[in-house]
Scaffold this active site. Structure first.
Site, PDB file in Angstrom:
ATOM      1  CB  THR A  30      -1.026  -0.190   1.245  1.00 37.84           C
ATOM      2  OG1 THR A  30      -1.834  -1.282   1.261  1.00 37.84           O
ATOM      3  CG2 THR A  30      -1.637   1.182   1.375  1.00 37.84           C
TER       4      THR A  30
ATOM      5  CG  HIS B 117      -5.878  -8.339   1.125  1.00 36.47           C
ATOM      6  ND1 HIS B 117      -5.513  -9.036   2.159  1.00 36.47           N
ATOM      7  CD2 HIS B 117      -5.421  -7.092   1.470  1.00 36.47           C
ATOM      8  CE1 HIS B 117      -4.814  -8.346   3.021  1.00 36.47           C
ATOM      9  NE2 HIS B 117      -4.678  -7.216   2.407  1.00 36.47           N
TER      10      HIS B 117
ATOM     11  CG  ASN C  31      -2.087  -8.131   6.281  1.00 41.76           C
ATOM     12  OD1 ASN C  31      -1.717  -9.200   6.855  1.00 41.76           O
ATOM     13  ND2 ASN C  31      -1.572  -7.844   5.258  1.00 41.76           N
TER      14      ASN C  31
ATOM     15  CE1 TYR D  73      -7.342  -3.614   6.158  1.00 41.60           C
ATOM     16  CE2 TYR D  73      -5.647  -4.967   5.244  1.00 41.60           C
ATOM     17  CZ  TYR D  73      -6.037  -3.830   5.835  1.00 41.60           C
ATOM     18  OH  TYR D  73      -4.966  -2.857   5.961  1.00 41.60           O
TER      19      TYR D  73
ATOM     20  CG  ASN E  16      -5.698  -3.544   9.994  1.00 39.21           C
ATOM     21  OD1 ASN E  16      -5.636  -2.400  10.471  1.00 39.21           O
ATOM     22  ND2 ASN E  16      -4.926  -4.234   8.858  1.00 39.21           N
TER      23      ASN E  16
HETATM   24  C1  8OZ Z   1      -0.110  -0.761   5.154  1.00 44.15           C
HETATM   25  C2  8OZ Z   1      -1.005   0.147   5.220  1.00 44.15           C
HETATM   26  C3  8OZ Z   1      -2.323   0.209   4.749  1.00 44.15           C
HETATM   27  C4  8OZ Z   1      -2.808  -1.055   4.141  1.00 44.15           C
HETATM   28  C5  8OZ Z   1      -2.294  -4.781   4.376  1.00 44.15           C
HETATM   29  C6  8OZ Z   1      -3.460  -3.525   2.695  1.00 44.15           C
HETATM   30  O1  8OZ Z   1      -1.619  -4.666   5.482  1.00 44.15           O
HETATM   31  C7  8OZ Z   1      -2.855  -3.414   3.608  1.00 44.15           C
HETATM   32  C8  8OZ Z   1      -2.284  -2.223   4.292  1.00 44.15           C
HETATM   33  C9  8OZ Z   1      -0.816  -2.142   4.747  1.00 44.15           C
HETATM   34  O2  8OZ Z   1      -2.725  -5.515   3.739  1.00 44.15           O
END
Ligand code: 8OZ
Length: 368
Positions: free
Chosen positions: A26, A179, A182, A184, A239
């Site tokens: 990113t 994806h 992480n 999400y 996250n």
């Molecule tokens: C860093 C900052 C914002 C998003 C991920 C898409 O960790 C990200 C991400 C990484 O998969």
């Protein structure tokens, strides 16, 4: 020196010039979520990677969670990506797009009509996202999400399918990476720290894996499994991701993936971009791979997180097929050549990773 790392290889539908992959990174340089000419320069500079995985790219407005990250749900976005994939192909590279829905890792101001972000359960992530306010990047707490209704999930699965089809047919990508890492949306559904549902998409492991498997099957149906990869991060703490039994969870998941004829499975070992060992969270990646293979999975096994040349060669010797490099690719557009020649690597400027313009993006020098 020459090792398998620098040899061409076939991965699903893709013929790769080497086994070195540019990891998804990113960079927050797509104002209004539209991929642009500067991004084309950046990716083209890195086309000697065997495979480029794009930065995470939102499949829908609802999938957006950060300022200035790209999407692929509008005509302008698809046109922007088309110019990028064309330039990468001209330079001899291969590129897939990472299909991203952030789920609860968002802020209502980034969402359609300023609504709450969506998630498996109405549990706020202890995590921050980035907004641009008065031209400056600002870290803010994520918003409390609302739980998705089971009736909404078919449309959500469909939105992945549409994005995958557009990615290949319109934007010119060689394939996609789902994806599912992480913290999400798909990871939120899989892990019991974020999924407290009591319907067919929550509770036991098979139910928590259901959405990820439905999405992957739908994408594979649309574009062919051999053009499709998936990214997993079993024990990352990114996250606010957490699960009580990640080994059992991901062993189950990869058994489900094994029948989908995927091009590759991409595994982040440890905390994404951080420690490879997580205290109190022992995880056996060899066991994970064995579950995939024993269930008939034939996709390439891609490893990621903090690899250097020696570690990469060892990983291949131990049965990995591809090695993804992240931050070294930010600072070294010609990383493949530098690794091959044993040349020194440019140091990374951390201040310019997220946001900004050309400095720290397209101005890292290649070898003469
Ligand atoms: C860093 C900052 C914002 C998003 C991920 C898409 O960790 C990200 C991400 C990484 O998969």
């Amino acid at each position: 020196m020459s090792t398998a790392l620098f040899d061409a290889t076939q991965v699903g539908q893709l013929r790769l010039a080497n086994r070195i992959v540019m990891a998804p990174l990113t960079r927050n340089r797509a104002p209004d979520a539209v991929p642009n000419a500067l991004m084309a320069v950046y990716y083209t500079q890195r086309a000697s990677a065997g495979l480029i995985i794009s930065e995470a790219t939102a499949i829908s407005h609802q999938g957006q969670g950060y300022a200035d990250v790209p999407g692929l749900y509008g005509t302008e976005q698809l046109d922007g990506w088309k110019r990028i994939t064309h330039a990468v192909h001209q330079a001899g590279g291969k590129m897939v797009v990472q299909l991203w829905h952030v789920g609860r890792v968002s802020h209502h101001s980034l969402q359609p009509l300023g609504q709450a972000p969506v998630a498996p359960s109405a549990l706020r992530a202890q995590a921050k996202t980035v907004l641009i306010r008065e031209g400056r990047a600002e870290f803010v707490e994520t918003s409390t999400p609302r739980a998705l209704l089971a009736e909404e999930l078919p449309a959500l699965v469909h939105s992945y399918q549409v994005a995958a089809r557009n990615a290949v047919e319109t934007a010119g990508f060689d394939g996609v990476e789902i994806h599912a890492a992480n913290g999400y949306l798909l990871d939120q559904f899989m892990k019991d720290g974020s999924n407290h549902r009591r319907d067919d998409y929550g509770g036991r492991i098979a139910h928590r894996c259901r959405l990820s498997l439905e999405v992957t099957r739908a994408v594979a149906d649309a574009i062919g499994g051999e053009r499709c990869g998936i990214r997993l991060a079993p024990v990352t703490t990114s996250n606010d991701a957490h699960d009580s039994d990640p080994q059992a969870l991901f062993n189950h998941l990869v058994q489900g993936l094994a029948t989908l004829n995927l091009a590759y499975v991409h595994v982040v070992e440890g905390v994404t971009g951080g420690a490879r060992e997580v205290p109190g969270q022992a995880f056996d990646y060899a066991e994970l791979k064995l579950h995939y293979r024993q269930a008939g999975g034939r996709g390439a096994w891609m490893v990621n997180n903090g690899y250097d040349l020696a570690m990469a060669e060892k990983a291949l010797a131990n049965g990995a097929d591809l090695v993804a490099f992240g931050r070294p690719f930010i600072a070294n557009p010609d990383l493949v050549r530098r690794l091959k020649e044993g040349a020194a690597l440019n140091p990374l400027d951390k201040a310019t990773i997220y946001g900004g313009a050309a400095p720290g993006y397209t101005d890292y020098p290649a070898l003469a």
